[in-house]
Write a protein that holds these residues in place. Structure first.
Motif, short mmCIF file in Angstrom:
data_model
loop_
_atom_site.label_atom_id
_atom_site.label_comp_id
_atom_site.label_asym_id
_atom_site.label_seq_id
_atom_site.Cartn_x
_atom_site.Cartn_y
_atom_site.Cartn_z
N PRO A 3 41.09 -21.37 56.94
CA PRO A 3 39.97 -22.56 57.31
C PRO A 3 39.37 -23.56 58.64
N LEU A 4 40.64 -24.49 58.74
CA LEU A 4 40.53 -24.96 59.69
C LEU A 4 41.40 -24.26 60.85
N GLY A 5 41.97 -23.13 60.35
CA GLY A 5 42.71 -22.39 61.93
C GLY A 5 44.02 -22.46 61.73
N ASP A 6 44.54 -23.28 60.73
CA ASP A 6 46.21 -23.78 60.63
C ASP A 6 46.61 -22.88 59.09
N PRO A 7 46.93 -21.93 58.57
CA PRO A 7 48.37 -21.48 59.32
C PRO A 7 46.99 -19.72 60.05
N ILE A 8 47.73 -18.79 60.16
CA ILE A 8 46.65 -17.98 61.09
C ILE A 8 47.74 -16.31 60.07
N GLU A 9 47.31 -15.59 59.54
CA GLU A 9 48.42 -13.71 59.09
C GLU A 9 47.26 -12.77 60.82
N VAL A 10 49.13 -12.43 60.50
CA VAL A 10 48.70 -11.35 62.13
C VAL A 10 49.54 -10.01 61.26
N THR A 11 49.58 -8.39 61.96
CA THR A 11 50.21 -7.64 61.65
C THR A 11 51.11 -7.79 62.95
N VAL A 12 52.25 -7.55 62.41
CA VAL A 12 53.23 -7.41 63.96
C VAL A 12 54.22 -6.31 63.01
N ARG A 13 54.37 -4.97 63.78
CA ARG A 13 55.51 -4.32 64.04
C ARG A 13 55.55 -4.18 62.44
N GLY A 14 54.43 -3.43 61.24
CA GLY A 14 54.09 -2.89 60.85
C GLY A 14 54.26 -4.14 59.50
N TYR A 15 54.25 -5.79 60.17
CA TYR A 15 53.98 -6.37 58.80
C TYR A 15 53.30 -7.70 58.47
N GLU A 16 53.17 -8.15 57.58
CA GLU A 16 51.93 -9.52 58.01
C GLU A 16 53.20 -10.38 57.96
N LEU A 17 52.41 -11.13 58.69
CA LEU A 17 53.20 -12.96 59.55
C LEU A 17 52.23 -13.67 59.52
N THR A 18 52.64 -14.78 58.65
CA THR A 18 52.15 -16.44 59.13
C THR A 18 52.77 -17.05 59.84
N LEU A 19 51.53 -17.68 60.78
CA LEU A 19 52.31 -18.39 61.81
C LEU A 19 51.32 -19.80 62.03
N ARG A 20 52.36 -20.67 62.46
CA ARG A 20 51.47 -22.22 62.43
C ARG A 20 50.36 -21.88 64.29
N LYS A 21 49.84 -22.48 64.11
CA LYS A 21 48.99 -22.85 65.38
C LYS A 21 49.48 -23.37 66.49
N VAL A 22 50.20 -23.67 66.50
CA VAL A 22 51.45 -24.35 67.92
C VAL A 22 52.22 -23.19 67.83
N GLU A 23 52.51 -22.31 67.10
CA GLU A 23 53.85 -21.08 67.62
C GLU A 23 52.76 -20.11 67.67
N ALA A 24 52.11 -19.97 68.45
CA ALA A 24 50.47 -18.68 68.27
C ALA A 24 50.44 -18.81 69.52
#
Length: 76
Positions: free
Chosen positions: A47-68
């Motif tokens: 809801p506040l934009g941090d963290p985010i979840e992405v799919t990369v290379r077939g798996y789900e990955l959670t990243l902090r906004k700073v990393e993204a």
């Protein structure tokens, strides 16, 4: 058109063009599979934009906004 991964909306996808950052952050991203030419899709955003979840290379990955913010993506 290129965009930072942290600016993606849910459901948006693209191909990673460049991974920025310095030292530990950049190394951590590469270790997790965030490398140029990899396909990435935004799955979820907190809801506040941090963290985010992405799919990369077939798996789900959670990243902090700073990393993204270090990942530049060519939007499909």
């Amino acid at each position: 058109m290129t965009k930072l991964l942290c600016d993606f909306t849910v459901g948006e996808s693209g191909k990673i063009v460049k991974v920025g950052g310095e030292g530990k952050i950049r190394r951590r991203l590469f270790d997790m599979g965030i490398t140029p030419q990899a396909e990435v899709t935004m799955r979820k955003k907190a809801p506040l934009g941090d963290p985010i979840e992405v799919t990369v290379r077939g798996y789900e990955l959670t990243l902090r906004k700073v990393e993204a913010a270090c990942v530049e993506v060519e939007v499909k």
